[in-house]
Design a protein around this motif. Structure first.
Motif, PDB file in Angstrom:
ATOM      1  N   ALA A  58       0.820  -1.208   0.000  1.00  0.00           N
ATOM      2  CA  ALA A  58       0.000   0.000   0.000  1.00  0.00           C
ATOM      3  C   ALA A  58       0.856   1.262   0.000  1.00  0.00           C
ATOM      4  N   LYS A  59       2.096   1.153   0.480  1.00  0.00           N
ATOM      5  CA  LYS A  59       2.952   2.331   0.612  1.00  0.00           C
ATOM      6  C   LYS A  59       4.052   2.398  -0.435  1.00  0.00           C
ATOM      7  N   ILE A  60       4.116   1.401  -1.322  1.00  0.00           N
ATOM      8  CA  ILE A  60       5.143   1.368  -2.365  1.00  0.00           C
ATOM      9  C   ILE A  60       4.475   1.294  -3.728  1.00  0.00           C
ATOM     10  N   GLY A  61       4.937   2.114  -4.647  1.00  0.00           N
ATOM     11  CA  GLY A  61       4.541   2.020  -6.044  1.00  0.00           C
ATOM     12  C   GLY A  61       5.744   1.605  -6.859  1.00  0.00           C
ATOM     13  N   GLN A  62       5.626   0.546  -7.641  1.00  0.00           N
ATOM     14  CA  GLN A  62       6.789  -0.012  -8.320  1.00  0.00           C
ATOM     15  C   GLN A  62       6.508  -0.301  -9.778  1.00  0.00           C
ATOM     16  N   SER A  63       7.466   0.047 -10.629  1.00  0.00           N
ATOM     17  CA  SER A  63       7.480  -0.362 -12.034  1.00  0.00           C
ATOM     18  C   SER A  63       8.830  -0.998 -12.298  1.00  0.00           C
ATOM     19  N   SER A  64       8.826  -2.250 -12.732  1.00  0.00           N
ATOM     20  CA  SER A  64      10.078  -2.989 -12.899  1.00  0.00           C
ATOM     21  C   SER A  64       9.923  -4.019 -14.006  1.00  0.00           C
ATOM     22  N   PRO A  65      11.044  -4.545 -14.528  1.00  0.00           N
ATOM     23  CA  PRO A  65      10.954  -5.626 -15.516  1.00  0.00           C
ATOM     24  C   PRO A  65      10.229  -6.851 -14.979  1.00  0.00           C
ATOM     25  N   GLU A  66      10.403  -7.145 -13.674  1.00  0.00           N
ATOM     26  CA  GLU A  66       9.721  -8.304 -13.091  1.00  0.00           C
ATOM     27  C   GLU A  66       8.217  -8.079 -13.056  1.00  0.00           C
ATOM     28  N   THR A  67       7.794  -6.872 -12.662  1.00  0.00           N
ATOM     29  CA  THR A  67       6.362  -6.557 -12.679  1.00  0.00           C
ATOM     30  C   THR A  67       5.811  -6.699 -14.085  1.00  0.00           C
ATOM     31  N   ALA A 108      -3.452  -0.411  -9.010  1.00  0.00           N
ATOM     32  CA  ALA A 108      -2.591   0.172  -7.979  1.00  0.00           C
ATOM     33  C   ALA A 108      -3.261   0.144  -6.616  1.00  0.00           C
ATOM     34  N   TRP A 109      -4.599   0.157  -6.597  1.00  0.00           N
ATOM     35  CA  TRP A 109      -5.343   0.136  -5.340  1.00  0.00           C
ATOM     36  C   TRP A 109      -5.875  -1.257  -5.018  1.00  0.00           C
ATOM     37  N   ALA A 110      -5.302  -2.292  -5.594  1.00  0.00           N
ATOM     38  CA  ALA A 110      -5.718  -3.671  -5.328  1.00  0.00           C
ATOM     39  C   ALA A 110      -4.591  -4.411  -4.621  1.00  0.00           C
ATOM     40  N   ASP A 111      -4.952  -5.463  -3.859  1.00  0.00           N
ATOM     41  CA  ASP A 111      -3.948  -6.248  -3.147  1.00  0.00           C
ATOM     42  C   ASP A 111      -3.117  -7.096  -4.098  1.00  0.00           C
ATOM     43  N   GLU A 121     -11.375   9.925 -10.855  1.00  0.00           N
ATOM     44  CA  GLU A 121     -11.043  11.195 -11.484  1.00  0.00           C
ATOM     45  C   GLU A 121      -9.543  11.272 -11.796  1.00  0.00           C
ATOM     46  N   ALA A 122      -8.730  10.753 -10.879  1.00  0.00           N
ATOM     47  CA  ALA A 122      -7.287  10.747 -11.108  1.00  0.00           C
ATOM     48  C   ALA A 122      -6.922   9.850 -12.286  1.00  0.00           C
ATOM     49  N   VAL A 123      -7.546   8.672 -12.375  1.00  0.00           N
ATOM     50  CA  VAL A 123      -7.270   7.770 -13.501  1.00  0.00           C
ATOM     51  C   VAL A 123      -7.620   8.438 -14.820  1.00  0.00           C
ATOM     52  N   ASP A 124      -8.765   9.103 -14.883  1.00  0.00           N
ATOM     53  CA  ASP A 124      -9.163   9.807 -16.107  1.00  0.00           C
ATOM     54  C   ASP A 124      -8.164  10.900 -16.461  1.00  0.00           C
ATOM     55  N   ALA A 125      -7.695  11.632 -15.460  1.00  0.00           N
ATOM     56  CA  ALA A 125      -6.743  12.721 -15.713  1.00  0.00           C
ATOM     57  C   ALA A 125      -5.435  12.177 -16.277  1.00  0.00           C
ATOM     58  N   TYR A 126      -4.933  11.072 -15.733  1.00  0.00           N
ATOM     59  CA  TYR A 126      -3.690  10.474 -16.218  1.00  0.00           C
ATOM     60  C   TYR A 126      -3.868   9.954 -17.647  1.00  0.00           C
ATOM     61  N   LEU A 127      -5.017   9.331 -17.921  1.00  0.00           N
ATOM     62  CA  LEU A 127      -5.276   8.793 -19.258  1.00  0.00           C
ATOM     63  C   LEU A 127      -5.357   9.910 -20.294  1.00  0.00           C
ATOM     64  N   ARG A 128      -5.971  11.027 -19.930  1.00  0.00           N
ATOM     65  CA  ARG A 128      -6.052  12.141 -20.879  1.00  0.00           C
ATOM     66  C   ARG A 128      -4.673  12.731 -21.144  1.00  0.00           C
ATOM     67  N   TRP A 129      -3.873  12.826 -20.104  1.00  0.00           N
ATOM     68  CA  TRP A 129      -2.555  13.432 -20.257  1.00  0.00           C
ATOM     69  C   TRP A 129      -1.670  12.611 -21.196  1.00  0.00           C
ATOM     70  N   ILE A 145       0.325   6.725  -9.303  1.00  0.00           N
ATOM     71  CA  ILE A 145      -1.004   7.322  -9.209  1.00  0.00           C
ATOM     72  C   ILE A 145      -1.550   7.337  -7.788  1.00  0.00           C
ATOM     73  N   LYS A 146      -1.186   6.371  -6.962  1.00  0.00           N
ATOM     74  CA  LYS A 146      -1.727   6.352  -5.600  1.00  0.00           C
ATOM     75  C   LYS A 146      -0.878   7.185  -4.629  1.00  0.00           C
ATOM     76  N   ARG A 147       0.120   7.886  -5.175  1.00  0.00           N
ATOM     77  CA  ARG A 147       0.999   8.749  -4.383  1.00  0.00           C
ATOM     78  C   ARG A 147       1.591   7.998  -3.185  1.00  0.00           C
ATOM     79  N   PRO A 148       2.305   6.915  -3.451  1.00  0.00           N
ATOM     80  CA  PRO A 148       2.850   6.111  -2.355  1.00  0.00           C
ATOM     81  C   PRO A 148       3.998   6.836  -1.657  1.00  0.00           C
ATOM     82  N   ASP A 149       4.323   6.375  -0.468  1.00  0.00           N
ATOM     83  CA  ASP A 149       5.448   6.950   0.268  1.00  0.00           C
ATOM     84  C   ASP A 149       6.767   6.702  -0.456  1.00  0.00           C
ATOM     85  N   LEU A 150       6.884   5.541  -1.108  1.00  0.00           N
ATOM     86  CA  LEU A 150       8.114   5.177  -1.804  1.00  0.00           C
ATOM     87  C   LEU A 150       7.785   4.748  -3.224  1.00  0.00           C
TER      88      LEU A 150
END
Length: 595
Positions: free
Chosen positions: A371-380, A397-400, A414-422, A479-484
């Motif tokens: 919940a506190k980490i957002g990660q993008s990696s080759p393994e993901t 991002a908001w799922a277990d 609303e945040a998802v829509d904003a990111y998709l438009r951008w 998108i979920k503004r994680p701590d890390l």
């Protein structure tokens, strides 16, 4: 596809012809290679032929283009798993000591012994021992031979797959972006090895490269791909290059490469105030048997003995994590994210707590960590479900877990829509300006916050181009503004403009965009809009860890760095700090890699 294409690749030549096909990720480099291999219909059918293969001069085993011309691409391997035998069904399997019958070693893979029930005729087929030894030596695979293939790093996987393809003795080898994801020292060894093959034409090589990739000096001819599957230019190298900064070694195609600072003097930099510790490591050492994978060193610091890695990541810090392929970067991140089983037993605290309970303090659960980490990696990327839509991918991002139902609210929608438009120009294939860079910049400048995003429900993650998949995973991480935020080669595989746009978004969010000349502008929502900006870049309450092997893929906001040594070298990790963005500090990159 490629109307009016004229291309001839001679079987014998008086002067060397070493070709490279250059273009962004969606320009059709792989499709071009498929055409060279005999795939897709040719109109008229006689327009494509293989005269040498059908002649008496050709060996009988090479009469078929499928045998004579081999393709080696890394789209399926960029996630680190690839097609090296059978991979584990879950992410942490590569770190466990238990071995399955299907955990074939590198030597098994090179010899082709990766079948549990080989047919009788397969048992008689053996790789020539001399050829096997030469390839192992040239690509530096001696230390990897007894390692399970699923334990290999991204760069190690690349070298092993090249070695296996060379052992098939093709006449022509088509290498699709062979340098992507490799560290600078590995590129320095791989480049001369490829040249040694090209010099003796065993096999003949054709490379596919991105405009920002290093162009080997031994490449003599180029094919530049344009939009909509067209050949924009082809011929001799010197006729299709524009020297950059007057250095021959950095020559590139004459594609605009405006060297603007991604972050200016007014860019948010780190304050001197130290935030709370998000990650704490004290004397961390990971070993498999007697072989160290991370932290296998001892050093004296201020009269105190350190036995392994000591590292603290605080809130608000921006770290760059560097090191050669196989130095333990992925292992280190897996300890932080608790994917590694040894994260329970090592002296590690994440968000102030260890995995196991301590006296008077409960342990932190995997769900609290996620919940506190957002990660993008080759393994993901390798394990992410391909059947999810682009919208559903970001919402996860908001799922277990990847496939469980996300916990959504009106604000999150609303945040998802904003990111998709951008990023619609980069994610929506039917976007009217997606093939013209000027159209993308115009759209960014005239950003419309009320644009419909239903297209994101119709495009599956697996059907999107590789560059777009990277963008989606990056958005999912922040998108979920994680701590890390952990970005492990998150920009690798992106087109140059897309990469720069993502970095600008990471730093400034909706506050900055590009104009038609690719300069950074202050972005304002259109008059009358009632929506406020939903993302203003990483905040001082968030920390960032970025892993990259390419200088241009390190965001300018990164200020602190750690460089891991080769796992078996016994040397300690090195630490440093950028006084200016890395893009403006060319010598700092050489210092990181010890070049």
């Amino acid at each position: 596809m490629f109307p009016g294409l004229k291309f001839s690749f001679p079987a014998q030549f008086t002067f060397p012809e070493n070709w490279a096909v250059i273009g962004p990720s969606n320009a059709g480099k792989t499709t071009f290679f498929e055409i060279l291999r005999g795939h897709h219909l040719s109109i008229p059918p006689t327009a494509r032929s293989f005269p040498h293969l059908s002649s008496e001069a050709a060996n009988l085993r090479y009469r078929s283009p499928a045998r004579a011309i081999k393709y080696l691409g890394f789209d399926d391997e960029r996630g680190g798993a690839g097609k090296l035998g059978t991979r584990g069904a879950y992410l942490s399997a590569r770190y466990e000591s238990h071995r399955e019958d299907t955990d074939f070693t590198v030597l098994d893979y090179l010899k082709g012994d990766t079948d549990l029930n080989p047919m009788e005729e397969q048992k008689g087929k053996r790789i020539d021992d001399e050829s096997l030894g030469n390839v192992i030596k040239e690509l530096g695979l001696e230390a990897l031979l007894n390692m399970p293939t699923r334990n290999l790093s991204n760069g190690q996987t690349r070298r092993v797959r090249i070695a296996r393809t060379l052992l098939e003795n093709p006449m022509v080898l088509l290498l699709d972006e062979p340098f992507m994801g490799l560290d600078p020292p590995t590129i320095k060894t791989l480049d001369p090895f490829l040249y040694s093959l090209a010099k003796i034409s065993s096999p003949r090589l054709i490379l596919a490269l991105r405009p920002q990739d290093p162009l080997p000096d031994w490449i003599t001819h180029l094919i530049q791909l344009g939009p909509k599957l067209h050949v924009a230019a082809q011929g001799l190298r010197e006729d299709n290059l524009a020297p950059r900064h007057g250095r021959k070694a950095e020559a590139h195609l004459s594609i605009p490469r405006d060297k603007y600072p991604l972050v200016s003097n007014s860019t948010p930099r780190l304050s001197s105030k130290k935030g709370e510790a998000l990650v704490e490591m004290h004397d961390v050492c990971v070993k498999y048997g007697d072989k160290p994978a991370l932290g296998g060193w001892r050093e004296e610091v201020d009269g105190e003995a350190w036995n392994g890695l000591r590292w603290t990541v605080r809130r608000g810090e921006r770290w760059g994590l560097f090191g050669p392929n196989g130095s333990g970067k992925t292992t280190l991140l897996s300890l932080i994210c608790s994917d590694h089983p040894q994260s329970y037993s090592l002296p590690i605290k994440v968000f102030g707590r260890s995995r196991l309970p301590q006296p008077g303090e409960p342990g932190i659960s995997i769900f609290d960590i996620q919940a506190k980490i957002g990660q993008s990696s080759p393994e993901t990327h390798a394990f992410f479900p391909r059947n999810l839509t682009i919208r559903r991918t970001i919402e996860s991002a908001w799922a277990d877990t990847f496939l469980s139902t996300p916990l959504l609210t009106y604000e999150r929608d609303e945040a998802v829509d904003a990111y998709l438009r951008w990023f619609e120009a980069e994610l929506n294939p039917s976007f009217e300006a997606s093939l013209t860079p000027s159209g993308r910049r115009k759209y960014a400048r005239e950003y419309t916050p009320l644009r419909n995003t239903d297209w994101a429900d119709d495009i599956r993650f697996g059907d999107a181009p590789f560059s777009a998949q990277r963008v989606v995973l990056l958005l999912r991480a922040i998108i979920k503004r994680p701590d890390l935020v952990i970005l492990d080669e998150a920009f690798s595989g992106m087109d140059e403009y897309v990469r720069d746009k993502c970095m600008l978004f990471l730093t400034w969010g909706e506050n900055r965009c590009f104009d038609s000349r690719r300069q950074i502008l202050v972005n304002r929502l259109q008059p009358g809009s009632q929506r406020k900006k939903l993302f203003g870049g990483l905040s001082d309450k968030q920390a960032l860890i970025c892993v990259s092997h390419v200088k241009e893929e390190v965001p300018g906001l990164v200020q602190d760095w750690i460089s891991l040594p080769e796992a078996s070298s016994g040397k300690p990790a090195r630490f440093g700090r950028f006084e200016r963005p890395l893009e403006e500090s060319p010598r700092a990159w050489d210092e990181i890699w010890g070049l």
